[in-house]
Design a protein around this motif. Structure first.
Motif, PDB file in Angstrom:
ATOM      1  N   GLU A  57       0.834  -1.208   0.000  1.00 57.07           N
ATOM      2  CA  GLU A  57       0.000   0.000   0.000  1.00 57.07           C
ATOM      3  C   GLU A  57       0.865   1.253   0.000  1.00 57.07           C
ATOM      4  O   GLU A  57       0.554   2.235  -0.684  1.00 57.07           O
ATOM      5  CB  GLU A  57      -0.924   0.006   1.224  1.00 57.07           C
ATOM      6  CG  GLU A  57      -2.006  -1.043   1.169  1.00 57.07           C
ATOM      7  CD  GLU A  57      -2.863  -1.054   2.417  1.00 57.07           C
ATOM      8  OE1 GLU A  57      -2.702  -0.171   3.288  1.00 57.07           O
ATOM      9  OE2 GLU A  57      -3.705  -1.955   2.524  1.00 57.07           O
ATOM     10  N   ASN A  69      -4.358   6.286   2.756  1.00 57.48           N
ATOM     11  CA  ASN A  69      -5.763   6.077   3.090  1.00 57.48           C
ATOM     12  C   ASN A  69      -6.615   5.877   1.846  1.00 57.48           C
ATOM     13  O   ASN A  69      -7.536   5.062   1.840  1.00 57.48           O
ATOM     14  CB  ASN A  69      -6.311   7.242   3.911  1.00 57.48           C
ATOM     15  CG  ASN A  69      -5.785   7.248   5.327  1.00 57.48           C
ATOM     16  OD1 ASN A  69      -5.350   6.219   5.836  1.00 57.48           O
ATOM     17  ND2 ASN A  69      -5.813   8.406   5.961  1.00 57.48           N
ATOM     18  N   ARG A  72      -5.840   2.367   0.558  1.00 61.07           N
ATOM     19  CA  ARG A  72      -6.482   1.393   1.445  1.00 61.07           C
ATOM     20  C   ARG A  72      -7.994   1.364   1.205  1.00 61.07           C
ATOM     21  O   ARG A  72      -8.611   0.300   1.170  1.00 61.07           O
ATOM     22  CB  ARG A  72      -6.184   1.737   2.899  1.00 61.07           C
ATOM     23  CG  ARG A  72      -6.682   0.675   3.868  1.00 61.07           C
ATOM     24  CD  ARG A  72      -6.314   1.005   5.299  1.00 61.07           C
ATOM     25  NE  ARG A  72      -4.862   0.954   5.436  1.00 61.07           N
ATOM     26  CZ  ARG A  72      -4.147   1.841   6.102  1.00 61.07           C
ATOM     27  NH1 ARG A  72      -4.731   2.858   6.703  1.00 61.07           N
ATOM     28  NH2 ARG A  72      -2.848   1.723   6.195  1.00 61.07           N
ATOM     29  N   SER A  73      -8.606   2.528   1.039  1.00 65.95           N
ATOM     30  CA  SER A  73     -10.051   2.611   0.803  1.00 65.95           C
ATOM     31  C   SER A  73     -10.442   1.935  -0.511  1.00 65.95           C
ATOM     32  O   SER A  73     -11.431   1.209  -0.573  1.00 65.95           O
ATOM     33  CB  SER A  73     -10.486   4.080   0.786  1.00 65.95           C
ATOM     34  OG  SER A  73     -11.847   4.197   0.485  1.00 65.95           O
ATOM     35  N   LYS A  76     -10.179  -1.792  -0.031  1.00 67.21           N
ATOM     36  CA  LYS A  76     -11.272  -2.269   0.812  1.00 67.21           C
ATOM     37  C   LYS A  76     -12.583  -2.307   0.034  1.00 67.21           C
ATOM     38  O   LYS A  76     -13.345  -3.272   0.134  1.00 67.21           O
ATOM     39  CB  LYS A  76     -11.406  -1.379   2.037  1.00 67.21           C
ATOM     40  CG  LYS A  76     -12.488  -1.810   2.992  1.00 67.21           C
ATOM     41  CD  LYS A  76     -12.573  -0.888   4.186  1.00 67.21           C
ATOM     42  CE  LYS A  76     -13.719  -1.309   5.096  1.00 67.21           C
ATOM     43  NZ  LYS A  76     -13.871  -0.384   6.226  1.00 67.21           N
ATOM     44  N   ASN A  77     -12.855  -1.267  -0.754  1.00 69.65           N
ATOM     45  CA  ASN A  77     -14.085  -1.205  -1.542  1.00 69.65           C
ATOM     46  C   ASN A  77     -14.178  -2.314  -2.577  1.00 69.65           C
ATOM     47  O   ASN A  77     -15.271  -2.677  -2.999  1.00 69.65           O
ATOM     48  CB  ASN A  77     -14.223   0.158  -2.225  1.00 69.65           C
ATOM     49  CG  ASN A  77     -14.535   1.259  -1.250  1.00 69.65           C
ATOM     50  OD1 ASN A  77     -14.995   1.025  -0.141  1.00 69.65           O
ATOM     51  ND2 ASN A  77     -14.255   2.485  -1.649  1.00 69.65           N
ATOM     52  N   GLY A  79     -12.816  -5.338  -2.028  1.00 72.83           N
ATOM     53  CA  GLY A  79     -12.674  -6.603  -1.328  1.00 72.83           C
ATOM     54  C   GLY A  79     -11.265  -7.151  -1.271  1.00 72.83           C
ATOM     55  O   GLY A  79     -11.058  -8.342  -1.091  1.00 72.83           O
ATOM     56  N   SER A  81      -7.511  -6.895   0.660  1.00 71.35           N
ATOM     57  CA  SER A  81      -6.909  -6.328   1.878  1.00 71.35           C
ATOM     58  C   SER A  81      -5.404  -6.462   1.845  1.00 71.35           C
ATOM     59  O   SER A  81      -4.818  -7.057   1.017  1.00 71.35           O
ATOM     60  CB  SER A  81      -7.446  -7.035   3.098  1.00 71.35           C
ATOM     61  OG  SER A  81      -7.317  -8.423   2.987  1.00 71.35           O
TER      62      SER A  81
END
Length: 81
Positions: A57, A69, A72-73, A76-77, A79, A81
Motif C-alpha cells: 500500500e 488512506n 487502502r479505501s 477495501k471497496n 474486497g 486487503s
C-alpha cells in the motif's frame, strides 16, 4: 477543441472533442463529473493491478501520488486487503 483523454492509452492518434457552441453551466459540470468518474475507475483499476502485482500500500501510494488512506479505501471497496 479539447483533447479526448478517455482513450489516452488506445493506439493511434489522439481524438479531439468539439465542445457545444454555448454549453450551460450545468452541462459543463455534468461533463466534468463524468470525466472525473472515469478517472476514478482508471485509478481504482491501476491500484488493484499494482496490489495484485505485489506492491505494498505504501509503494502504491508513493508511486500514484495518492494517500495511503485512499489506496487502502480503494482496496477495501473492492474486497482486497
Amino acid at each position: 477543441m479539447e483533447l479526448d483523454r478517455r482513450n489516452m492509452c488506445a493506439p493511434g492518434p489522439p481524438t479531439w472533442i468539439t465542445p457545444p457552441a454555448n454549453p450551460t453551466a450545468e452541462a459543463l459540470i455534468r461533463a466534468k463529473l463524468k470525466e472525473y468518474r472515469n478517472k476514478c475507475k482508471e485509478r481504482d483499476r491501476l491500484i488493484l493491478e499494482a496490489k495484485q502485482g505485489g506492491l505494498t500500500e505504501v509503494a502504491i501510494a508513493e508511486l500514484s501520488g495518492h494517500s495511503r488512506n485512499t489506496v487502502r479505501s480503494v482496496l477495501k471497496n473492492h474486497g482486497v486487503s
